[in-house]
Design an enzyme around this catalytic site. Structure first.
Site, mmCIF file in Angstrom:
data_model
loop_
_atom_site.group_PDB
_atom_site.id
_atom_site.type_symbol
_atom_site.label_atom_id
_atom_site.label_comp_id
_atom_site.label_asym_id
_atom_site.label_seq_id
_atom_site.Cartn_x
_atom_site.Cartn_y
_atom_site.Cartn_z
ATOM 1 N N LYS A 11 -10.572 8.774 -17.829
ATOM 2 C CA LYS A 11 -11.382 9.854 -19.124
ATOM 3 C C LYS A 11 -10.329 9.261 -20.020
ATOM 4 O O LYS A 11 -9.848 8.148 -20.095
ATOM 5 C CB LYS A 11 -11.808 10.673 -18.445
ATOM 6 N N ASP A 68 -10.924 20.401 -10.552
ATOM 7 C CA ASP A 68 -11.629 19.438 -10.726
ATOM 8 C C ASP A 68 -11.000 19.182 -12.874
ATOM 9 O O ASP A 68 -11.923 20.627 -13.041
ATOM 10 C CB ASP A 68 -12.569 19.324 -10.391
ATOM 11 N N TYR A 88 -18.873 18.551 -10.900
ATOM 12 C CA TYR A 88 -19.707 17.562 -11.182
ATOM 13 C C TYR A 88 -20.760 16.838 -9.961
ATOM 14 O O TYR A 88 -20.538 16.964 -8.782
ATOM 15 C CB TYR A 88 -18.390 16.643 -11.465
ATOM 16 N N ARG A 143 0.783 -0.997 0.199
ATOM 17 C CA ARG A 143 0.091 -0.092 -0.181
ATOM 18 C C ARG A 143 0.621 1.009 -0.159
ATOM 19 O O ARG A 143 0.026 3.026 -0.396
ATOM 20 C CB ARG A 143 -1.016 -0.009 1.582
HETATM 21 C C1 LIG Z 1 -15.965 10.967 -14.311
HETATM 22 C C2 LIG Z 1 -15.428 11.921 -13.840
HETATM 23 C C3 LIG Z 1 -15.225 12.812 -11.809
HETATM 24 C C4 LIG Z 1 -15.149 10.498 -11.273
HETATM 25 O O1 LIG Z 1 -14.416 9.920 -12.181
HETATM 26 P P1 LIG Z 1 -14.734 8.682 -11.657
HETATM 27 O O2 LIG Z 1 -13.217 8.354 -12.183
HETATM 28 O O3 LIG Z 1 -15.858 7.716 -12.605
HETATM 29 O O4 LIG Z 1 -15.054 8.586 -9.929
HETATM 30 C C5 LIG Z 1 -14.704 13.646 -11.234
HETATM 31 N N1 LIG Z 1 -14.687 14.323 -12.303
HETATM 32 C C6 LIG Z 1 -15.546 14.662 -13.500
HETATM 33 C C7 LIG Z 1 -15.373 16.199 -14.188
HETATM 34 C C8 LIG Z 1 -16.276 13.289 -14.409
HETATM 35 O O5 LIG Z 1 -16.213 13.686 -15.141
#
Ligand SMILES: *Cc1c(COP(=O)(O)O)cnc(C)c1O
Length: 396
Positions: A212, A187, A115, A62
């Site tokens: 993403k 973010d 989000y 970890r």
């Molecule tokens: C998808 C997304 C997240 C979260 O990511 P996950 O890996 O699905 O938990 C956070 N912020 C934005 C803008 C997103 O599109």
């Protein structure tokens, strides 16, 4: 210079060069191009002395492996960060970042366009721990100062914002926040550090759903938080205390994705601009929400601060029925109906805005769609969408 040194760390190289090399190293006994997937819980030590020696690199699964280290090294380079942590999802990355800079009795400012699940963290766990959240209009810029309280400890931003793609003046907000001693989080999933480098614009904690564009193939979930020197000690401690780590295969998929991320994003950008411009000319379309378009209200800030645009954008339709939207989307051949985005494939969703704007107004009767433009040939995507608009018009 020996062949095993890592050209990724040379800041004079361009970003595509660095993405190809960052986090890699090879030696005569590990001569492979790619870092292996190291599956580990227990680490064995040479002797008792080595268990406590400061030069001992690995202690327990970890706490870091060669795989996690390769990815965090690469992310540090991409973000210009003092340190990066790897969370099991983008949302987990958001949570650990918030928990690293907030305590009971603190106040938090969050963009009204965050989000949706980010609101869940604030209105759920953080509220339960005695942390109060105020949502703010993303267009406030330096005017955000009026919302600061003596106990405001963090400002959470996202640009462009989820679903509505509104831009924010990040440097102006960061300047105010720092004057009040607050930490700035962002973010940055949409732009990735290839198109906007948060830490260079006053952000302290740069968050990404690497799920993403970093992974890029819709086959793993992972989140990253990259910190500047000021925010790194608290982030590192909170991450360690919470016992967070990420699966080795997911880390490895993120590393693989990084190697092609610059070319993928370039293609996403080119195709998305073509599709978004085409969309603007469709009679059923009221407005396209994409800050790279010159007539977008966020274009000036985008142009000033960002150096590219990714593959996700919104479309406001002229008034039409839910049935007509379903007929349009259900019949699409190349666009999947699915949440998430950032993979090689195109996606579409109808957006539900109910209950996610509290500081600013959004007309809930306005039909809003979100598209992700993948790596397919744009002419095929446009033909598919054209047939979709024909179905929409036939239903009215
Ligand atoms: C998808 C997304 C997240 C979260 O990511 P996950 O890996 O699905 O938990 C956070 N912020 C934005 C803008 C997103 O599109």
């Amino acid at each position: 210079m020996t062949k095993s040194s890592d050209p990724g760390v040379n800041a004079a190289y361009g970003i595509a060069t660095r993405l190809s090399h960052a986090g890699r190293s090879h030696s005569p006994d590990m001569p492979f191009v790619n870092v292996p997937v190291v599956r580990a819980s227990t680490v064995l030590f040479e002797d008792v002395h080595a268990m406590h020696a400061p030069e001992t690199k690995y202690h327990y699964g970890r706490r870091g492996t060669p795989t996690s280290e390769a990815l965090t090294d690469a992310m540090n380079e991409l973000e210009g960060a003092a340190g990066t942590v790897l969370a099991p999802s983008g949302l987990a990355a958001i949570s650990v970042a918030l928990l690293s800079c907030l305590s009971a009795g603190d106040h938090l400012l969050v963009s009204d366009t965050a989000y949706r699940p980010t609101r869940g963290v604030c209105n759920g766990v953080l509220k339960r721990l005695g942390i109060e959240t105020t949502y703010f209009d993303p267009g406030l810029g330096a005017g955000i100062e009026a919302l600061f309280k003596p106990n405001t400890k963090a400002v959470f931003t996202e640009a462009p914002g989820s679903l509505t793609f509104e831009m924010m003046d990040i440097p102006a907000i960061a300047e105010v926040a720092h004057r009040h001693g607050a930490t700035v989080l962002m973010d940055n999933t949409w732009a990735t550090p290839l198109f906007f480098k948060p830490l260079d614009h006053g952000v302290d904690l740069s968050i990404m759903a690497a799920t993403k564009y970093v992974v890029g193939h819709s086959d793993a979930m992972i989140g990253t938080v990259a910190a500047n020197a000021r925010a790194w000690p608290a982030l590192k401690a909170t991450y360690g205390d919470l016992g967070m780590f990420t699966g080795p295969d997911d880390m490895w998929l993120a590393l693989r994705g990084l190697r092609t991320m610059a070319v993928r994003l370039e293609r996403h950008q080119k195709s998305t601009l073509a599709v978004a411009r085409w969309m603007q000319d469709q009679p059923a379309v009221e407005r396209v929400l994409y800050p790279a378009l010159p007539d977008d209200p966020g274009h000036a800030i985008w142009k000033r601060d960002f150096c590219g645009a990714s593959g996700l954008f919104g479309v406001i339709l002229k008034p039409c029925s839910k049935d007509a939207i379903a007929a349009m989307l259900d019949g699409l051949d190349l666009f999947g109906l699915g949440y998430s985005w950032g993979g090689f494939e195109s996606l579409a969703i109808p957006c539900d805005m109910s209950g996610i704007r509290t500081a600013t107004k959004w007309d809930l009767d306005t039909p809003l769609l979100r598209f992700h433009i993948g790596l397919e040939d744009p002419k095929d995507l446009i033909a598919d969408l054209k047939a979709g608009f024909d179905r929409l018009a036939a239903r009215g």
